[in-house]
Design a protein around this motif. Sequence first.
Motif, short mmCIF file in Angstrom:
data_model
loop_
_atom_site.label_atom_id
_atom_site.label_comp_id
_atom_site.label_asym_id
_atom_site.label_seq_id
_atom_site.Cartn_x
_atom_site.Cartn_y
_atom_site.Cartn_z
N ASN A 122 3.07 -11.75 -16.26
CA ASN A 122 1.83 -11.70 -17.02
C ASN A 122 1.89 -10.71 -18.18
O ASN A 122 0.86 -10.29 -18.70
N ASP A 123 3.10 -10.38 -18.60
CA ASP A 123 3.31 -9.55 -19.79
C ASP A 123 2.76 -10.29 -21.01
O ASP A 123 2.81 -11.52 -21.10
N ALA A 124 2.26 -9.56 -21.98
CA ALA A 124 1.70 -10.16 -23.20
C ALA A 124 2.72 -10.97 -23.97
O ALA A 124 2.36 -11.89 -24.70
N ALA A 125 4.00 -10.64 -23.81
CA ALA A 125 5.04 -11.38 -24.52
C ALA A 125 5.07 -12.85 -24.12
O ALA A 125 5.51 -13.70 -24.90
N TYR A 126 4.60 -13.17 -22.90
CA TYR A 126 4.79 -14.51 -22.37
C TYR A 126 3.54 -15.37 -22.47
O TYR A 126 3.39 -16.36 -21.77
N GLY A 393 -1.65 -14.81 -16.54
CA GLY A 393 -2.58 -13.85 -17.13
C GLY A 393 -3.95 -13.93 -16.50
O GLY A 393 -4.56 -12.92 -16.13
N GLY A 394 -4.47 -15.15 -16.36
CA GLY A 394 -5.78 -15.32 -15.74
C GLY A 394 -5.78 -14.92 -14.29
O GLY A 394 -6.72 -14.29 -13.80
N ASP A 395 -4.71 -15.27 -13.57
CA ASP A 395 -4.63 -14.88 -12.16
C ASP A 395 -4.53 -13.36 -12.01
O ASP A 395 -5.09 -12.78 -11.09
#
Length: 746
Positions: A122-126, A393-395
């Motif tokens: 869930n890193d912002a890069a992905y 990210g949502g999870d």
Amino acid sequence: MLNEIFPTELPRALQHLLERDDADGPATLPRRSVLKIVGIGGLALGAFPHLALGQQANAAGEGPLKPTQQPSAFVQIAPNGEVTVTINRLEFGQGVQTGLPMILAEELDADWSLVRTRNGNNDAAYMDPAFGIHLTGGSNSIKNSYTQYRELGARARSMLLAAAAARWNVDPASLTTQNGTVLGPGGRKATYGELAEAAMAMPVPEKVMLKDPREFRIIGQATTRLDAKAKSSGQQDFGIDVHLPGQLTAVVARPPVFGARIASLDDGAARATKGVKAVLSVPLDGGAEGVAVIADGYWQAKLARDALKVEWDVSQVEKVDTEKQLAQYRELARQSGPLHFDADMKPLASAPHQLEAEFVFPYLAHAPMEPLNCTVQLSEGRAQLWVGTQFPGGDGAAAAKVLNLKPEQVQVNVQIAGGGFGRRGVPTNDFVVQACEVAKAARAAGLDAPIRTLWSREDDIKGGYYRPMHLHRARIGFDDSGKVLAWDHALVGQSILTGTLFAGQMKNGIDPTATEGLRDPYPLPMRLTVHHPKLNVPVLWWRSVGSTHTAFVMETLLDEIARTTKQDPVAYRMKLFGDQNPRHRDALQLAVDKSEYGKRALPAGHAWGVAVHESFSSVVAYVVEASVQDGRPVLHNVTAGVHCNLVVNPRSVEAQVQGAALMGLSMCLPGGAVTLKDGVVQQSNFADFSVPRITDMPQIAVHIVPSAEPPTGMGEPGLPALAPAFANAIASLTGKPLRQLPFSLA
């Protein structure tokens, strides 16, 4: 910027909404220099901090690139030359674990035999670079990351060239690359592994020159998937296989009716079961309540759950009954309501030919081969999750809320999943939230251990979030040439978007995920009335979303018009397409040519069936051969014509169409429906929610229309047209059009 909890199986209409609302793209995060670390394989281009904050873009001091543009988050080169590519999507059978590395390796000029892969988190890069959210869905993986991964590879290659130029004190323009090696003047050579450490210190170029597609040597080649050996030999680990030191397993007793709560509980026998560590009440999705049994392993937990004596309070929740629901839908279809299309219906009454039809589509379970699961490890001020999710990210954000943490305190380790079809991307994050509730309750009860919450097959099929049940009613007027003069259409079904973050995107109370695939690309004067009743059955997107039912309605009705006016169904469609839909024409013509439709004599009792449909920006046409044997429809041969623009890996496209066609077949055969009686789901396993067996599988040939245009989606477009093509073949044999799924020949 969309940064809370997002659905991930994005149909075409919803993609357009996101593209409109996020036209400026994801926000740029603060600048941070890239870190260098020593891993097991040595120094590598690809070490990055959590949340992958931006690197310095270049020595001139221009603004940083976005995290999604940083090669440091995606490319790791070991001293031996192995290139590990991080994928920003969930791999659950669609082939992104091979397709995305192929794209990056092409521009990197890597040695494909040395390319490896790893999962993101869930890193912002992905995040999806187009939508600015973490998602795998809507057939967007290759489509949205094609340019991204090309640029990542080109940036990494540029940094390797810069490192070699500095080593040899030459102009970078004098250098070339080939198969994982930098070549210089005078026969100089250096492998990527030798240059990786120095390349990390080089500025990351903001702009790069990409290859001419005519130079591609990896993209477009039929390539064996990187995970093929592990999966075919049984060595592949999935989310369900996560095993951490001291890990415990939880199963949850859920109420038989959605939203019900515990009235009384006798857990004595469960607690006495060997290996059981705790029996705890936990909140569930939709205001329901359940009982979590935590034990050393699944079997102990399952046996203890079976020993529970639970009385459920169902007095405060609606008890949906499929038969009564169908009667309600029929009544709604006769009423006026919100209009999606509003053409003039006056010509209907005087049309030379009139056709009336009602279609019924049941609830459908996703039933992925790997049931839902999520492993949660809690520590002071942090949490880690291991889960096959379309929506890390949502999870992660939902987990943080349950656990009273900040989103940055939760790491979601994305695991390879054994299928999903939308069920692993839920706006309510139900199965991840449930796992976090269980872990939180266990910790409060004194269990300091990782907890794997595991759903059984029965839990999975009875657990809700189905493709909605739909009813269509159409009244069509047309002339002797097959020209449609008026098409009055009513659609009844639950809204997927209601109650989610995207509810505000509904126009005039109409959910665009329900209506996608109706009318277009055919130039039809249609009035479309839509009703979205609210019922106590959780619903969700299912592979190809609205097109699962709209394609069937459109393609079988068009076939019926063609038969009534004594026209060949292919010629009739081509006439309707005109010159405005070249991709539809090309896909259909390819399927016709390769199948030898109309030229090859079929065995007695066999018939052709045709359908074509666009979904997720790709067009798939089917020409099928089918028969009726002992009162049962049989699909013998399927020929697909596919237009998905440029193809990264033809083998993946072929596999996706084969798998989607098989899933489309599952909608047709007996037993492929979920029904409810007094609020209780009547199906529980593959004995009563059937899937096609190997004996049902037809011969499938997949053919792709050549194109150099940027790729479009392929995870879902192979599904919608299969059922109507099959139905059209059966109708031509029996003279009776099929109006419901699964098929009923009675």
